[in-house]
Scaffold this active site. Structure first.
Site, PDB file in Angstrom:
ATOM      1  N   ARG A  46       0.843  -1.206   0.000  1.00 33.63           N
ATOM      2  CA  ARG A  46       0.000   0.000   0.000  1.00 33.63           C
ATOM      3  C   ARG A  46       0.875   1.252   0.000  1.00 33.63           C
ATOM      4  O   ARG A  46       0.615   2.207  -0.732  1.00 33.63           O
ATOM      5  CB  ARG A  46      -0.967  -0.009   1.193  1.00 33.63           C
ATOM      6  CG  ARG A  46      -2.055  -1.082   1.079  1.00 33.63           C
ATOM      7  CD  ARG A  46      -3.216  -0.837   2.036  1.00 33.63           C
ATOM      8  NE  ARG A  46      -2.859  -0.974   3.432  1.00 33.63           N
ATOM      9  CZ  ARG A  46      -2.857  -2.119   4.126  1.00 33.63           C
ATOM     10  NH1 ARG A  46      -3.218  -3.253   3.524  1.00 33.63           N
ATOM     11  NH2 ARG A  46      -2.520  -2.147   5.403  1.00 33.63           N
ATOM     12  N   LYS A 137     -12.676  14.833   3.554  1.00 33.60           N
ATOM     13  CA  LYS A 137     -13.755  14.281   2.729  1.00 33.60           C
ATOM     14  C   LYS A 137     -14.672  13.388   3.549  1.00 33.60           C
ATOM     15  O   LYS A 137     -14.213  12.645   4.422  1.00 33.60           O
ATOM     16  CB  LYS A 137     -13.156  13.469   1.588  1.00 33.60           C
ATOM     17  CG  LYS A 137     -14.212  12.824   0.688  1.00 33.60           C
ATOM     18  CD  LYS A 137     -13.618  11.799  -0.254  1.00 33.60           C
ATOM     19  CE  LYS A 137     -14.113  10.414   0.114  1.00 33.60           C
ATOM     20  NZ  LYS A 137     -13.723   9.400  -0.887  1.00 33.60           N
ATOM     21  N   GLU A 178     -19.602  15.134  -0.077  1.00 34.14           N
ATOM     22  CA  GLU A 178     -19.792  14.172  -1.173  1.00 34.14           C
ATOM     23  C   GLU A 178     -21.074  13.355  -1.007  1.00 34.14           C
ATOM     24  O   GLU A 178     -21.074  12.329  -0.335  1.00 34.14           O
ATOM     25  CB  GLU A 178     -18.584  13.222  -1.258  1.00 34.14           C
ATOM     26  CG  GLU A 178     -18.717  12.211  -2.392  1.00 34.14           C
ATOM     27  CD  GLU A 178     -17.542  11.239  -2.506  1.00 34.14           C
ATOM     28  OE1 GLU A 178     -16.663  11.251  -1.621  1.00 34.14           O
ATOM     29  OE2 GLU A 178     -17.524  10.461  -3.466  1.00 34.14           O
ATOM     30  N   LYS A 220     -18.596  17.564  -3.886  1.00 35.35           N
ATOM     31  CA  LYS A 220     -18.129  16.451  -4.741  1.00 35.35           C
ATOM     32  C   LYS A 220     -19.356  15.661  -5.170  1.00 35.35           C
ATOM     33  O   LYS A 220     -19.773  14.719  -4.507  1.00 35.35           O
ATOM     34  CB  LYS A 220     -17.141  15.570  -3.971  1.00 35.35           C
ATOM     35  CG  LYS A 220     -16.652  14.351  -4.739  1.00 35.35           C
ATOM     36  CD  LYS A 220     -15.373  13.775  -4.148  1.00 35.35           C
ATOM     37  CE  LYS A 220     -14.997  12.465  -4.813  1.00 35.35           C
ATOM     38  NZ  LYS A 220     -13.633  12.040  -4.505  1.00 35.35           N
TER      39      LYS A 220
HETATM   40  P1  13P Z   1     -14.336   7.259  -7.740  1.00 34.35           P
HETATM   41  O1  13P Z   1     -13.835   8.359  -8.630  1.00 34.35           O
HETATM   42  O2  13P Z   1     -13.671   5.943  -7.967  1.00 34.35           O
HETATM   43  O3  13P Z   1     -15.825   7.195  -7.687  1.00 34.35           O
HETATM   44  O4  13P Z   1     -13.890   7.640  -6.269  1.00 34.35           O
HETATM   45  C1  13P Z   1     -14.060   8.923  -5.827  1.00 34.35           C
HETATM   46  C2  13P Z   1     -14.186   8.916  -4.371  1.00 34.35           C
HETATM   47  O5  13P Z   1     -13.410   9.511  -3.686  1.00 34.35           O
HETATM   48  C3  13P Z   1     -15.292   8.177  -3.771  1.00 34.35           C
HETATM   49  O6  13P Z   1     -15.464   8.597  -2.462  1.00 34.35           O
END
Ligand code: 13P
Length: 344
Positions: A46, A137, A178, A220
């Site tokens: 990782r 986030k 998001e 987002k």
């Molecule tokens: P994806 O672009 O793969 O959807 O991932 C974005 C992301 O941060 C999901 O929380």
């Protein structure tokens, strides 16, 4: 709340011709992605993979910020003994951190999820600030299905997003908010529009009620798109049109920008959609920056090329840089034009 600092960071996150690299896969998600390309899921792999990503020479030209997972922000990269935060500073990439604890089954609502992680969040945010984070986030997921989503699921997730966002701004971190409407299912683009509209409305209502400063956050969103198994998937232009129609009806002008997730679209689709939106946005003089915060649509081919082998690092990095450049062009509406010039 130091609004000026938040606004400066938020603007830098959505700076012209730049977008965000999401590389905050939780350990179980990372294990799944590694397994798909035959890489053993170890802490060393990782660190090596994430060093490959963030240490890519020139990445800072296209990537404003990157979202890390808790393990990574505390980890030493495999390059020059630098910690990941120090490597990011060297690359001129702003440090972001995923702070939610994942989407869990919502009690009483089969098939729906509620994102957890509010307990002790204030203390955890203070620690992340110490570690160098400047933004964060939190991902909520909304499922479209038979009789879904429920209003209860939308409201509970919107409420949690707003509580998270307010705590972040208090701590001096720009929250990425998001609300992801999942692409899974056979729903039409029209159905996706209805659900995304209702979700985003509810999220902004809660952000407003709880006092979140719109100018110090980044949205987002997911794109308004047909379900993955919809028999007739809407074309690129329709996705761009419906997504823009939706955000124009929900997102306050004070929000500096949106960084879209890719949500399971192919790399090419995600770039084409972002480009088409920006072509329209420019013609319509929209007030926001529309850019990307992709994980899969930036990483997919690079990870497949790497396969856990140090000999493939350079090739994988050039694939990542290529995708980052194309998405940077798309965030300025210049992807199509650049492709045509390259083909000529
Ligand atoms: P994806 O672009 O793969 O959807 O991932 C974005 C992301 O941060 C999901 O929380």
């Amino acid at each position: 709340m130091d609004l000026q600092k938040l606004e400066t960071t938020a603007k830098a996150m959505v700076a012209p011709e730049k977008g965000i690299l999401a590389m905050d896969e939780s350990s179980p998600t990372c294990a799944k992605r590694f397994q798909a390309v035959g890489v053993a899921d170890t802490i060393e792999n990782r660190a090596a993979y994430r060093t490959l990503l963030i240490g890519t020479p020139g990445l800072g030209q296209y990537i404003s910020g990157a979202i890390l997972y808790d393990e990574t922000i505390r980890q030493t990269s495999t390059e020059g003994g630098l910690s990941f935060p120090d490597l990011m500073r060297r690359q001129d990439i702003i440090i972001g951190i995923k702070v939610d604890a994942g989407a869990k089954d919502m009690a009483g609502h089969p098939g729906e999820k509620i994102t957890e992680g509010l307990d002790r969040l204030r203390e955890r945010l203070a620690e992340y600030v110490e570690l160098g984070a400047r933004f964060s986030k939190w991902r909520a997921v909304i499922t479209i299905g038979q009789g879904l989503p429920s209003r209860a699921c939308i409201e509970a997730n919107a409420h949690a997003l707003a509580r998270y966002a307010m705590l972040c701004q208090e701590a001096g971190l720009v929250p990425i908010v998001e609300p992801e409407v999942l692409i899974d299912g056979d729903h039409t683009i029209e159905r996706c529009y209805e659900v995304t509209l209702e979700t985003q409305r509810c999220v902004f209502e809660q952000l407003y009620r709880q006092g979140v400063a719109f100018s110090g956050m980044v949205l987002k969103p997911s794109m308004v798109i047909s379900g993955k198994s919809c028999p007739q998937r809407a074309p690129v232009e329709a996705v761009a049109e419906q997504t823009i129609r939706c955000v124009r009806n929900t997102v306050p002008v004070a929000v500096p920008g949106m960084a879209f997730l890719s949500g399971g679209q192919s790399e090419e689709e995600a770039t084409a959609h972002l480009n088409a939106m920006n072509v329209m946005a420019e013609a319509m003089h929209l007030p926001w920056r529309l850019t990307f915060s992709y994980a899969r649509a930036l990483q997919h081919s690079a990870l497949a090329r790497w396969k856990g082998d140090a000999a493939n690092v350079e090739a994988a990095r050039s694939i990542l840089l290529h995708r980052a450049r194309l998405n940077s062009l798309a965030s300025a509406g210049r992807y199509q034009q650049a492709m045509e010039q390259e083909a000529a």
